[in-house]
Write a protein that holds these residues in place. Structure first.
Motif, PDB file in Angstrom:
ATOM      1  N   VAL A 234     -11.643  -3.971   5.536  1.00 22.84           N
ATOM      2  CA  VAL A 234     -10.532  -4.900   5.287  1.00 22.84           C
ATOM      3  C   VAL A 234      -9.221  -4.300   5.767  1.00 22.84           C
ATOM      4  O   VAL A 234      -8.384  -4.987   6.383  1.00 22.84           O
ATOM      5  CB  VAL A 234     -10.456  -5.278   3.796  1.00 22.84           C
ATOM      6  CG1 VAL A 234      -9.185  -6.063   3.502  1.00 22.84           C
ATOM      7  CG2 VAL A 234     -11.671  -6.091   3.390  1.00 22.84           C
TER       8      VAL A 234
ATOM      9  N   LEU B 145      -7.123  -6.318   8.529  1.00 26.85           N
ATOM     10  CA  LEU B 145      -5.874  -6.972   8.147  1.00 26.85           C
ATOM     11  C   LEU B 145      -4.643  -6.096   8.363  1.00 26.85           C
ATOM     12  O   LEU B 145      -3.549  -6.606   8.622  1.00 26.85           O
ATOM     13  CB  LEU B 145      -5.938  -7.417   6.680  1.00 26.85           C
ATOM     14  CG  LEU B 145      -7.045  -8.420   6.327  1.00 26.85           C
ATOM     15  CD1 LEU B 145      -6.964  -8.793   4.857  1.00 26.85           C
ATOM     16  CD2 LEU B 145      -6.964  -9.662   7.213  1.00 26.85           C
TER      17      LEU B 145
ATOM     18  N   GLY C 206      -1.344  -4.102   7.756  1.00 36.22           N
ATOM     19  CA  GLY C 206      -0.257  -4.379   6.818  1.00 36.22           C
ATOM     20  C   GLY C 206       0.394  -3.112   6.309  1.00 36.22           C
ATOM     21  O   GLY C 206       0.194  -2.014   6.844  1.00 36.22           O
TER      22      GLY C 206
ATOM     23  N   THR D  98      -4.131   1.183   3.701  1.00 36.31           N
ATOM     24  CA  THR D  98      -3.199   0.071   3.543  1.00 36.31           C
ATOM     25  C   THR D  98      -3.400  -0.611   2.194  1.00 36.31           C
ATOM     26  O   THR D  98      -4.442  -0.458   1.545  1.00 36.31           O
ATOM     27  CB  THR D  98      -3.408  -0.965   4.652  1.00 36.31           C
ATOM     28  OG1 THR D  98      -4.751  -1.502   4.545  1.00 36.31           O
ATOM     29  CG2 THR D  98      -3.236  -0.350   6.030  1.00 36.31           C
ATOM     30  N   TRP D  99      -2.395  -1.401   1.809  1.00 38.17           N
ATOM     31  CA  TRP D  99      -2.511  -2.176   0.577  1.00 38.17           C
ATOM     32  C   TRP D  99      -3.598  -3.244   0.710  1.00 38.17           C
ATOM     33  O   TRP D  99      -4.260  -3.584  -0.265  1.00 38.17           O
ATOM     34  CB  TRP D  99      -1.169  -2.821   0.242  1.00 38.17           C
ATOM     35  CG  TRP D  99      -0.219  -1.869  -0.417  1.00 38.17           C
ATOM     36  CD1 TRP D  99       0.844  -1.236   0.155  1.00 38.17           C
ATOM     37  CD2 TRP D  99      -0.261  -1.420  -1.776  1.00 38.17           C
ATOM     38  NE1 TRP D  99       1.464  -0.420  -0.764  1.00 38.17           N
ATOM     39  CE2 TRP D  99       0.817  -0.520  -1.957  1.00 38.17           C
ATOM     40  CE3 TRP D  99      -1.103  -1.698  -2.856  1.00 38.17           C
ATOM     41  CZ2 TRP D  99       1.067   0.106  -3.176  1.00 38.17           C
ATOM     42  CZ3 TRP D  99      -0.843  -1.076  -4.078  1.00 38.17           C
ATOM     43  CH2 TRP D  99       0.216  -0.193  -4.219  1.00 38.17           C
ATOM     44  N   SER D 100      -3.771  -3.780   1.916  1.00 36.38           N
ATOM     45  CA  SER D 100      -4.835  -4.781   2.098  1.00 36.38           C
ATOM     46  C   SER D 100      -6.197  -4.144   1.894  1.00 36.38           C
ATOM     47  O   SER D 100      -7.088  -4.738   1.272  1.00 36.38           O
ATOM     48  CB  SER D 100      -4.738  -5.400   3.496  1.00 36.38           C
ATOM     49  OG  SER D 100      -4.944  -4.435   4.513  1.00 36.38           O
TER      50      SER D 100
ATOM     51  N   GLY E  40      -8.876  -5.116  -0.927  1.00 37.38           N
ATOM     52  CA  GLY E  40     -10.236  -5.457  -0.531  1.00 37.38           C
ATOM     53  C   GLY E  40     -11.261  -4.565  -1.196  1.00 37.38           C
ATOM     54  O   GLY E  40     -12.328  -5.025  -1.635  1.00 37.38           O
TER      55      GLY E  40
END
Length: 285
Positions: free
Chosen positions: A165, A169, A171, A183-185, A189
């Protein structure tokens, strides 16, 4: 004269020849071995986790450059082997705690100075958690193989979904100073994947009549906590490697680096589960 070799850019390597391919293959092989050992249980399973704990001990003392390295590795390794023997023979738990304490004393005496003493004892504690907790869960009458599969599912799925993820994605970065690629995404996820995997294990176990980990709503809560803890363990290991300026804890596992790189999240969840089991034991005493 021999013909000149063709020049120009070469085509992309097949996926199985890439780092991702090596990572995937290593994960499959290690996962199968871990699941087979879990199914068998007993001494074979305990030996599997003794080897994992020994590898973590070796990597930690090497990465942290504790001195004297070999005497500390031997002293701690003997303590881990003794603790495993206690598990296999169903000896009183007090003996296992005593061996852990003796290992700590030996490490404190052998270590060269305070700095080496702190890092050596921290590595021994991490190795002890990985060595002892999985066999304890496997043989626990209210957890058994269901509890163990729940731990595997939450940690593995959190790791895999966070990775893919995050790559898909992108970010904002989660904590760039510690782990520049996370990442935060990916974090979100991984959390959702871990919760879903933990819930699936509990649901299947319930349908098959196995010993359930807990009620399904409680499993959702526990899986969420475990997923967060797993990702925290991953970040903690990244911070350790950054502290000592190394990329991987070792090169034991193709595509993954070392055993610590593969078990950082699992260690954190094992520590959480071990703390819960110890608290329950104290409360019942």
């Amino acid at each position: 004269m021999p013909a000149a070799s063709p020049s120009g850019p070469q085509g992309p390597r097949p996926w199985y020849a890439t780092e991702l391919g090596a990572r995937f293959a290593s994960a499959i092989v290690l996962g199968i071995v871990a699941l087979l050992a879990a199914y068998r249980g007993g001494g074979l399973f305990a030996l599997f986790w003794l080897l994992a704990g020994g590898a973590i001990l070796y990597e930690w003392t090497t990465v942290a450059r504790v001195r004297p390295t070999l005497p500390l590795q031997v002293a701690f390794g003997l303590a881990l082997a003794g603790m495993t023997l206690v598990l296999v023979t169903d000896a009183p738990a007090a003996i296992g705690f005593g061996l852990f304490g003796l290992g700590c004393i030996a490490g404190a005496v052998v270590a060269r100075d305070t700095r080496n003493r702190i890092w050596a004892l921290a590595g021994f504690a991490c190795a002890a958690v990985v060595t002892v907790v999985p066999p304890l869960v496997r043989e626990h009458p209210e957890l058994g193989i269901t509890g163990l599969l729940w731990m595997f599912a939450v940690v593995w799925t959190t790791d895999v979904t966070a990775y893919f993820v995050g790559r898909k994605l992108g970010g904002p970065k989660l904590w760039p100073r510690v782990s520049p690629k996370k990442t935060w995404s990916g974090f979100a996820g991984g959390f959702l994947g871990g919760v879903g995997a933990g819930l699936l294990v509990a649901f299947v176990a319930q349908r098959l009549g196995w010993v359930p980990v807990a009620s399904l709503p409680v499993v959702v809560l526990l899986s969420g906590i475990a997923s967060l803890v797993s990702q925290a363990g991953d970040l903690a290991e990244s911070a350790l490697k950054r502290r000592f300026e190394v990329k991987d804890s070792s090169r034991l596992i193709p595509g993954h680096g070392g055993v610590m790189d593969r078990l950082d999240g699992f260690f954190a969840v094992a520590l959480l589960v071990g703390a819960v089991l110890l608290g329950a034991r104290i409360a019942a005493a």
